[in-house]
Write a protein that holds these residues in place. Structure first.
Motif, PDB file in Angstrom:
ATOM      1  N   VAL A  43      47.057  51.253  23.347  1.00  0.00           N
ATOM      2  CA  VAL A  43      45.805  51.938  23.716  1.00  0.00           C
ATOM      3  C   VAL A  43      46.098  53.092  24.668  1.00  0.00           C
ATOM      4  O   VAL A  43      47.039  53.046  25.456  1.00  0.00           O
ATOM      5  CB  VAL A  43      44.766  50.980  24.376  1.00  0.00           C
ATOM      6  N   ASP A  44      45.283  54.117  24.553  1.00  0.00           N
ATOM      7  CA  ASP A  44      45.363  55.252  25.475  1.00  0.00           C
ATOM      8  C   ASP A  44      43.963  55.844  25.551  1.00  0.00           C
ATOM      9  O   ASP A  44      43.191  55.740  24.602  1.00  0.00           O
ATOM     10  CB  ASP A  44      46.351  56.306  24.968  1.00  0.00           C
ATOM     11  N   ARG A  45      43.672  56.507  26.661  1.00  0.00           N
ATOM     12  CA  ARG A  45      42.309  57.082  26.764  1.00  0.00           C
ATOM     13  C   ARG A  45      42.141  58.261  25.815  1.00  0.00           C
ATOM     14  O   ARG A  45      41.047  58.637  25.465  1.00  0.00           O
ATOM     15  CB  ARG A  45      42.007  57.473  28.197  1.00  0.00           C
ATOM     16  N   LYS A  92      39.869  53.434  27.548  1.00  0.00           N
ATOM     17  CA  LYS A  92      40.261  53.687  28.940  1.00  0.00           C
ATOM     18  C   LYS A  92      40.519  52.351  29.621  1.00  0.00           C
ATOM     19  O   LYS A  92      39.657  51.470  29.604  1.00  0.00           O
ATOM     20  CB  LYS A  92      39.139  54.448  29.653  1.00  0.00           C
ATOM     21  N   VAL A  93      41.686  52.205  30.169  1.00  0.00           N
ATOM     22  CA  VAL A  93      42.046  50.955  30.834  1.00  0.00           C
ATOM     23  C   VAL A  93      41.508  50.971  32.259  1.00  0.00           C
ATOM     24  O   VAL A  93      41.735  51.930  33.006  1.00  0.00           O
ATOM     25  CB  VAL A  93      43.587  50.782  30.844  1.00  0.00           C
ATOM     26  N   HIS A  94      40.794  49.899  32.623  1.00  0.00           N
ATOM     27  CA  HIS A  94      40.283  49.804  33.999  1.00  0.00           C
ATOM     28  C   HIS A  94      41.206  48.981  34.880  1.00  0.00           C
ATOM     29  O   HIS A  94      41.264  49.187  36.080  1.00  0.00           O
ATOM     30  CB  HIS A  94      38.884  49.176  34.013  1.00  0.00           C
ATOM     31  N   GLY A 143      58.420  53.689  32.613  1.00  0.00           N
ATOM     32  CA  GLY A 143      58.101  55.111  32.782  1.00  0.00           C
ATOM     33  C   GLY A 143      57.591  55.359  34.192  1.00  0.00           C
ATOM     34  O   GLY A 143      57.973  54.665  35.145  1.00  0.00           O
ATOM     35  N   ASP A 144      56.714  56.331  34.335  1.00  0.00           N
ATOM     36  CA  ASP A 144      56.227  56.680  35.679  1.00  0.00           C
ATOM     37  C   ASP A 144      55.580  55.496  36.384  1.00  0.00           C
ATOM     38  O   ASP A 144      55.586  55.419  37.615  1.00  0.00           O
ATOM     39  CB  ASP A 144      55.217  57.837  35.595  1.00  0.00           C
ATOM     40  N   SER A 145      55.027  54.552  35.643  1.00  0.00           N
ATOM     41  CA  SER A 145      54.374  53.412  36.315  1.00  0.00           C
ATOM     42  C   SER A 145      55.398  52.534  37.027  1.00  0.00           C
ATOM     43  O   SER A 145      55.060  51.799  37.946  1.00  0.00           O
ATOM     44  CB  SER A 145      53.540  52.584  35.332  1.00  0.00           C
TER      45      SER A 145
HETATM   46  C1  LIG Z   1      54.111  69.829  35.635  1.00  0.00           C
HETATM   47  C2  LIG Z   1      55.123  68.797  35.244  1.00  0.00           C
HETATM   48  C3  LIG Z   1      56.245  69.158  34.498  1.00  0.00           C
HETATM   49  C4  LIG Z   1      57.187  68.184  34.137  1.00  0.00           C
HETATM   50  N1  LIG Z   1      58.246  68.581  33.371  1.00  0.00           N
HETATM   51  C5  LIG Z   1      59.151  67.650  32.967  1.00  0.00           C
HETATM   52  C6  LIG Z   1      60.219  68.034  32.108  1.00  0.00           C
HETATM   53  O1  LIG Z   1      60.335  69.175  31.671  1.00  0.00           O
HETATM   54  N2  LIG Z   1      61.116  67.076  31.753  1.00  0.00           N
HETATM   55  C7  LIG Z   1      60.995  65.781  32.182  1.00  0.00           C
HETATM   56  O2  LIG Z   1      61.861  64.960  31.839  1.00  0.00           O
HETATM   57  N3  LIG Z   1      59.972  65.385  32.975  1.00  0.00           N
HETATM   58  C8  LIG Z   1      59.035  66.289  33.363  1.00  0.00           C
HETATM   59  N4  LIG Z   1      57.968  65.893  34.128  1.00  0.00           N
HETATM   60  C9  LIG Z   1      57.810  64.449  34.448  1.00  0.00           C
HETATM   61  C10 LIG Z   1      57.282  63.726  33.186  1.00  0.00           C
HETATM   62  O3  LIG Z   1      56.123  64.382  32.717  1.00  0.00           O
HETATM   63  C11 LIG Z   1      56.904  62.262  33.454  1.00  0.00           C
HETATM   64  O4  LIG Z   1      57.924  61.624  34.176  1.00  0.00           O
HETATM   65  C12 LIG Z   1      56.672  61.555  32.094  1.00  0.00           C
HETATM   66  O5  LIG Z   1      55.555  62.128  31.456  1.00  0.00           O
HETATM   67  C13 LIG Z   1      56.470  60.053  32.266  1.00  0.00           C
HETATM   68  O6  LIG Z   1      56.144  59.495  31.006  1.00  0.00           O
HETATM   69  P1  LIG Z   1      55.207  58.187  30.919  1.00  0.00           P
HETATM   70  O7  LIG Z   1      55.084  57.878  29.472  1.00  0.00           O
HETATM   71  O8  LIG Z   1      55.700  57.161  31.847  1.00  0.00           O
HETATM   72  O9  LIG Z   1      53.805  58.625  31.541  1.00  0.00           O
HETATM   73  P2  LIG Z   1      52.782  59.751  31.101  1.00  0.00           P
HETATM   74  O10 LIG Z   1      53.451  60.803  30.304  1.00  0.00           O
HETATM   75  O11 LIG Z   1      52.078  60.154  32.359  1.00  0.00           O
HETATM   76  O12 LIG Z   1      51.766  58.996  30.137  1.00  0.00           O
HETATM   77  C14 LIG Z   1      50.808  58.095  30.594  1.00  0.00           C
HETATM   78  C15 LIG Z   1      49.838  57.840  29.438  1.00  0.00           C
HETATM   79  O13 LIG Z   1      48.861  56.896  29.898  1.00  0.00           O
HETATM   80  C16 LIG Z   1      47.563  57.374  29.567  1.00  0.00           C
HETATM   81  N5  LIG Z   1      46.636  56.867  30.580  1.00  0.00           N
HETATM   82  C17 LIG Z   1      46.671  57.077  31.908  1.00  0.00           C
HETATM   83  N6  LIG Z   1      45.672  56.400  32.508  1.00  0.00           N
HETATM   84  C18 LIG Z   1      45.008  55.738  31.529  1.00  0.00           C
HETATM   85  C19 LIG Z   1      43.920  54.829  31.526  1.00  0.00           C
HETATM   86  N7  LIG Z   1      43.273  54.481  32.644  1.00  0.00           N
HETATM   87  N8  LIG Z   1      43.520  54.314  30.343  1.00  0.00           N
HETATM   88  C20 LIG Z   1      44.147  54.642  29.178  1.00  0.00           C
HETATM   89  N9  LIG Z   1      45.185  55.499  29.133  1.00  0.00           N
HETATM   90  C21 LIG Z   1      45.627  56.032  30.304  1.00  0.00           C
HETATM   91  C22 LIG Z   1      47.674  58.882  29.581  1.00  0.00           C
HETATM   92  O14 LIG Z   1      46.662  59.489  28.784  1.00  0.00           O
HETATM   93  C23 LIG Z   1      49.084  59.095  29.007  1.00  0.00           C
HETATM   94  O15 LIG Z   1      49.081  59.199  27.611  1.00  0.00           O
HETATM   95  C24 LIG Z   1      57.010  66.828  34.526  1.00  0.00           C
HETATM   96  C25 LIG Z   1      55.890  66.464  35.273  1.00  0.00           C
HETATM   97  C26 LIG Z   1      54.937  67.433  35.620  1.00  0.00           C
HETATM   98  C27 LIG Z   1      53.723  67.014  36.387  1.00  0.00           C
END
Ligand SMILES: Cc1cc2nc3c(=O)[nH]c(=O)nc-3n(C[C@H](O)[C@H](O)[C@H](O)COP(=O)(O)OP(=O)(O)OC[C@H]3O[C@@H](n4cnc5c(N)ncnc54)[C@H](O)[C@@H]3O)c2cc1C
Length: 413
Positions: A54-56, A131-133, A272-274
């Motif tokens: 799921v994703d928002r 949307k995840v709460h 990932g970022d989480s």
């Molecule tokens: C401006 C900028 C430039 C960057 N450039 C680079 C780069 O060039 N190379 C690189 O390696 N890293 C880069 N980064 C870092 C990189 O974007 C992140 O580390 C990466 O996106 C992490 O991936 P993720 O899948 O963990 O999270 P995310 O990509 O943040 O994905 C999170 C997902 O969760 C969904 N979501 C969030 N909250 C909810 C909710 N409540 N309910 C449902 N869905 C939700 C979002 O819609 C999204 O699809 C950059 C960051 C920024 C801010």
């Protein structure tokens, strides 16, 4: 989310009457359909598990990054079709001059929507926008974890939080900027072309951090990242863009974690970022989201195929995650050091670091933090032809995981 974004586009998601109630139980629930979440789902393809993602927003809808990655990661995952431009040199601008570093490996920019679609192509999961709460106590019996969304409560014994820095499924203290260990990044995407993958280390743009211009065939991704979350990057993003003769457009930004967090909590897996998997100093978080996503997917596959319990998978994944902590800490130390270097020492330090030997050594070590071989040999249609060396190393998933553990231990010893 940052208040800096100007005209935000309308994102594709289900609206109004399309938002029918969503509930039920699945084998695996993956929250977040970006780099980390899609990679976990992809690793589970063919396992027979009932996987819901799921994703928002719709898949590939919301780009938040400059989308730069070592080319070999694209090649090994069969994602070369999403590549936009490739670079073998990094151009570094400082107030004292410009240096060109020939890299020991190439770096590519790619198209976000396309890469998400390619990752999804290889999944056999179901997808819904919701949307995840957060977590809810409901259905918490029998080892099931329940997640509340705006379309209903969904539960599964295996739940993944790949929702980004907010770490919505954590039970404890939530990070809140500007006090949390988060950097901030903002960028724009004016049309244009360039051959230079460039960064700016210049306090006129950001006291601690860097500016960048990542060309992607017909657009330039120009932005500023600040390690200090209190420094507002909008004005200097505009300044850098105009210094490059462009007008800012299509603002996109996000908070970027620069510290590892726990890999599991209350039965939920974070990736990932989480989980804080974005690297400090470079703010490179895509490669690491793929890397830890693969590691987590392999562990979860072990559970759905009956080879281990959820608890065993949690232990193993946490051990793998923790084995990288010293590398993240080391990079964070350098990140903290940079703003303290007196400007007069910065230029000689950068000159010293530009020897080919140093560049090769440091960039090779940097790549080893999340090495492309971990992804395996790549899929058919991946592109050994596109990238020398990619696709050569075969090896099944568990061997690769074991090899990486050995490597980390050897480097620590
Ligand atoms: C401006 C900028 C430039 C960057 N450039 C680079 C780069 O060039 N190379 C690189 O390696 N890293 C880069 N980064 C870092 C990189 O974007 C992140 O580390 C990466 O996106 C992490 O991936 P993720 O899948 O963990 O999270 P995310 O990509 O943040 O994905 C999170 C997902 O969760 C969904 N979501 C969030 N909250 C909810 C909710 N409540 N309910 C449902 N869905 C939700 C979002 O819609 C999204 O699809 C950059 C960051 C920024 C801010």
């Amino acid at each position: 989310m940052m208040a800096e974004s100007a005209a935000m586009p309308v994102r594709a998601t289900k609206r109004g009457s399309e938002r029918t109630p969503l509930s039920g139980e699945h084998d695996v629930l993956i929250c977040g359909a970006s780099f980390a979440g899609l990679t976990v789902a992809r690793e589970l393809a063919g396992s027979g598990a009932d996987v819901l993602v799921v994703d928002r927003y719709e898949i590939g809808e919301r780009q938040t990054s400059a989308c730069g990655i070592p080319t070999e990661w694209l090649a090994r995952l069969g994602l070369m079709d999403a590549e936009r431009q490739r670079f073998d040199t990094l151009v570094m601008h400082t107030p004292h001059g410009t240096s060109r570093y020939r890299l020991p490996w190439t770096f590519s920019t790619f198209d976000y929507r396309e890469i998400c679609q390619l990752l999804w192509r290889d999944c056999d999961a179901r997808f819904e926008t919701a949307k995840v709460h957060g977590r809810t106590a409901e259905a918490n019996g029998n080892g099931k974890i329940a997640v509340e969304t705006d379309r209903g409560v969904i539960s599964a014994p295996l739940v993944v939080d790949a929702l980004g820095w907010r770490r919505m499924l954590a039970t404890g203290y939530g990070y809140q900027p500007p006090d949390a260990p988060l950097s901030r990044g903002l960028e724009v995407h004016p049309g244009g072309t360039s051959e230079d993958l460039a960064i700016w280390i210049d306090r006129k743009y950001v006291p601690a951090g860097y500016g960048w211009s990542f060309p992607a065939r017909d657009e330039l991704r120009i932005g500023i990242g600040s390690f200090d979350p209190r420094f507002h990057v909008k004005d200097t993003t505009v300044e850098l863009t105009r210094d490059l003769g462009k007008e800012p457009n299509e603002y996109q930004g996000n908070w970027i974690p620069h510290k590892l967090r726990t890999a599991t909590e209350g039965g939920v897996f974070f990736v990932g970022d989480s989980a804080g998997h974005c690297l400090p100093l470079s703010a490179e978080g895509i490669r690491t989201a793929l890397y830890f996503g693969i590691a987590l997917g392999r562990e979860l596959r072990g559970v759905v195929e009956g080879r281990q319990t959820r608890e065993e998978a949690a232990e193993s994944y946490a051990e793998f995650h923790d084995s990288h902590e010293w590398k993240f800490k080391w990079m964070l130390r350098v990140q903290k050091l940079i703003p303290r270097v007196p400007p007069r020492l910065l230029a000689p330090a950068i000159r010293l670091m530009s020897s080919k030997r140093f560049v090769d050594w440091s960039f090779r070590h940097y790549l080893r933090i999340a090495p492309p071989e971990f992804a395996g040999a790549g899929l058919p249609g991946g592109s050994a032809d596109d990238q020398d060396g990619a696709g050569q190393q075969q090896g099944d998933a568990e061997d690769a995981l074991g090899a990486e553990r050995d490597l980390v231990q050897a480097e620590q010893a």
